[in-house]
Design an enzyme around this catalytic site. Structure first.
Site, PDB file in Angstrom:
ATOM      1  N   LYS A 197       0.814  -1.189  -0.076  1.00 27.30           N
ATOM      2  CA  LYS A 197       0.028  -0.260  -0.035  1.00 27.30           C
ATOM      3  C   LYS A 197       0.657   1.224  -0.513  1.00 27.30           C
ATOM      4  CE  LYS A 197      -3.414   0.861   2.439  1.00 27.30           C
ATOM      5  NZ  LYS A 197      -4.780   1.174   3.401  1.00 27.30           N
ATOM      6  N   GLU A 203      10.698  -4.186   3.727  1.00 30.07           N
ATOM      7  CA  GLU A 203      11.152  -5.595   3.205  1.00 30.07           C
ATOM      8  C   GLU A 203      10.107  -5.340   1.879  1.00 30.07           C
ATOM      9  OE1 GLU A 203       9.035  -4.887   6.216  1.00 30.07           O
ATOM     10  OE2 GLU A 203       9.647  -6.335   7.732  1.00 30.07           O
ATOM     11  N   GLY A 258      -4.978  -2.516   5.483  1.00 35.11           N
ATOM     12  CA  GLY A 258      -4.011  -3.850   4.949  1.00 35.11           C
ATOM     13  C   GLY A 258      -4.382  -4.715   5.611  1.00 35.11           C
ATOM     14  N   ARG A 259      -4.808  -4.580   6.540  1.00 37.51           N
ATOM     15  CA  ARG A 259      -5.123  -6.695   7.289  1.00 37.51           C
ATOM     16  C   ARG A 259      -7.105  -6.868   6.503  1.00 37.51           C
ATOM     17  NH1 ARG A 259      -4.374  -2.761  11.478  1.00 37.51           N
ATOM     18  NH2 ARG A 259      -5.961  -2.197  12.005  1.00 37.51           N
ATOM     19  N   GLU A 344      -3.273  -7.111  15.401  1.00 37.46           N
ATOM     20  CA  GLU A 344      -3.412  -5.916  14.462  1.00 37.46           C
ATOM     21  C   GLU A 344      -4.574  -4.587  14.826  1.00 37.46           C
ATOM     22  OE1 GLU A 344      -1.769  -4.291  10.493  1.00 37.46           O
ATOM     23  OE2 GLU A 344       0.063  -4.760  11.695  1.00 37.46           O
ATOM     24  N   HIS A 375      -1.961 -33.385  17.810  1.00 36.87           N
ATOM     25  CA  HIS A 375       0.035 -34.457  18.722  1.00 36.87           C
ATOM     26  C   HIS A 375       0.933 -32.948  18.776  1.00 36.87           C
ATOM     27  CE1 HIS A 375      -1.929 -37.497  16.407  1.00 36.87           C
ATOM     28  NE2 HIS A 375      -2.228 -36.985  15.423  1.00 36.87           N
ATOM     29  N   LYS A 485       9.705  -0.454  13.358  1.00 36.86           N
ATOM     30  CA  LYS A 485      10.871  -0.006  12.282  1.00 36.86           C
ATOM     31  C   LYS A 485      11.905   0.851  12.311  1.00 36.86           C
ATOM     32  CE  LYS A 485       6.554  -1.250   9.909  1.00 36.86           C
ATOM     33  NZ  LYS A 485       5.303  -0.527   9.032  1.00 36.86           N
TER      34      LYS A 485
END
Ligand code: F6P
Length: 501
Positions: A197, A203, A258-259, A344, A375, A485
């Site tokens: 965005k 990253e 974003g999410r 978030e 398990h 950041k």
């Protein structure tokens, strides 16, 4: 001063929670043979069975009263209408507009058409790289909401892929992730989707630059590289600056968090995998859940019920984590996706007025696909010292061998029942006892297809939103991720040879 915990609705629930301590889920079921049917509701094609939560009719009335006091439906209507519900960023949260079809904003419909054009060329093999070879491999580069949704959806809908295109995802700045993909990539046939965005996320920008350098080093000197990139971003200038062709830049809007953005052009990679018609099915499923959320009364409203069930455990029973256990390997990525969506959105400690809250908000969300989790961590779920409320997600119809699918469902039910009822056989040693009274929901989809995935993800989006309303917090900003950041940028300049700051 936040007064939520002083309200009578809140205090009534505190008193009620104490009163329920005197009973058990086993007793509650024994007292009402219709409990399993009575505490099961359906909406937008999904079913929510909440009978295995330690609660009764009075609980539901009190939870509804709390939700009403916090004006959940008023906030919903304001969100749907485009009000600036994201107060700290002065933005709307209009992800529902992304799936309004013909009624969607013009910019959304234009973007969907643009996505369709790009997808048609890539899926037909018409899109070629700089040396004239057909693009055959898509590397989606993004992180957080620009990665988790596409990654989940491509895995979940693997059975609906109808393209020869191959797909990879890269999100970490750790060079290992991109290097592992590039090692098995053909530079002449690989296209990178830079999904960001902001187009400033470290990253994604660093990975896109590394991909560009990798191409430059392997294609003939001076070859123009733009045919190997598509950008999905709200920062068009930065994408142009990076060297991406204007017609290869798809928009994302600031009112689509974003999410909450999988429904936007961030979902391009999903459209590349399953095609535009099935992507439309995916959007339609979410739209059905939007309509259900907008119209169903509280007692039949799946997102609202799930939200208040979570509040019941977090705020009146001290639950600090919540497990999501998809009994479908195709939904193995669901917990990771929901971690961002829930944590978030609601991992906050100040309310809409900026006052510190004096109550718990989002729990830690975690989970893994069943039956594998049985398990691994189910020991704690059954006999640990902490009670962890859980969502089981099951499919009525699986994709493969029906006999093995029935085993999956039988295991899910067995786990839920053992958690609920426990085992108190006095003839057994203590370490074979199960305390029980451990609550869980059972969410059932008919099958896992684009429409049902859209319904399921929208269900959780709206659940998260209702919890934010009850907790009086802004579910749509994420200031907590900014400071790290900034620190990283500063530390990077100070790291010595031994990597000490
Ligand atoms: O984690 C912070 C965050 O801003 C998320 O909200 C977002 O989904 C992610 O980083 C990626 O942001 P962008 O799409 O701008 O690269």
């Amino acid at each position: 001063m936040n007064t939520l915990t002083q309200t009578s609705a809140w205090r009534a629930l505190q008193t009620h929670a104490q009163a329920l301590n005197g009973t058990t889920l086993t007793a509650l079921f024994a007292a009402d043979p219709t409990r399993a049917q009575r505490l099961r509701v359906s909406g937008a094609g999904l079913e929510l069975d909440f009978s295995r939560h330690k609660l009764d009719a009075e609980t539901m009335q009190l939870l509804e009263r709390l939700a009403a006091q916090q004006d959940w439906s008023g906030w919903r209507d304001r969100m749907y209408a485009g009000a600036l519900v994201n107060s700290t960023e002065q933005r709307a949260a209009l992800h529902v507009a992304l799936r309004r079809g013909a009624a969607a904003p013009t910019e959304v419909r234009n973007a969907l058409e643009h996505m369709g054009r790009l997808a048609a060329r890539l899926r037909s093999g018409a899109r070629r790289g700089a040396t004239g070879k057909t693009i055959a491999h898509i590397v989606h580069m993004g992180v957080g909401g620009s990665d988790l949704g596409p990654r989940l959806a491509l895995d979940a809908l693997d059975g609906f892929r109808d393209t020869a295109l191959a797909f990879d995802f890269v999100s970490n700045i750790d060079p290992t992730e991109l290097d592992r993909v590039l090692k098995r990539s053909d530079p002449e046939r690989t296209l990178f989707v830079a999904a960001s965005k902001s187009f400033t996320t470290q990253e994604t920008v660093v990975n896109a630059r590394a991909a560009r350098a990798w191409l430059a080093a392997r294609l003939p000197q001076g070859t123009p590289l733009e045919s190997h990139f598509i950008a999905v971003t709200g920062n068009r200038a930065a994408a142009l600056e990076f060297g991406i062709a204007a017609d290869d830049i798809l928009p994302v809007w600031d009112w689509a968090g974003g999410r909450f953005s999988l429904w936007s052009p961030i979902g391009l990679t999903l459209m590349l995998a399953i095609g535009a018609p099935r992507f439309a099915e995916f959007l339609a499923g979410a739209a059905e859940m939007d309509e259900h959320f907008a119209s169903a009364p509280f007692a039949a409203n799946l997102p609202a019920l799930m939200a208040l069930l979570g509040v019941w455990h977090v705020n009146f029973h001290g639950a600090q984590t919540h497990a999501v256990l998809p009994y479908a390997q195709a939904l193995a990525q669901l917990p990771a996706y929901l971690q961002q969506l829930e944590m978030e959105s609601n991992g906050k400690s100040v309310d809409r007025a900026g006052e510190a809250v004096d109550y718990a908000t989002a729990p830690v969300l975690w989970g893994a696909a069943g039956t594998v989790g049985q398990h691994s961590f189910h020991q704690l779920l059954h006999q640990g010292t902490v009670a962890v409320p859980a969502d089981f997600v099951v499919l009525r119809e699986g994709e493969g061998d029906p006999a093995r699918h029935r085993m999956m469902v039988a295991n899910a039910i067995a786990q839920a029942e053992a958690l609920a009822y426990g085992r108190h056989d006095a003839t057994l040693e203590s370490w074979r006892h199960y305390p029980g009274d451990r609550s869980s929901s059972m969410i059932t989809l008919e099958r896992l297809d684009p429409r049902n995935l859209g319904r399921l993800l929208a269900l959780y989006e709206h659940k998260v939103f209702v919890q934010g309303c009850v907790w009086n917090i802004n579910s749509f900003d994420q200031w907590g991720v900014e400071y790290g950041k900034q620190l990283a940028a500063s530390i990077l300049t100070r790291l010595d040879g031994d990597l000490h700051p």
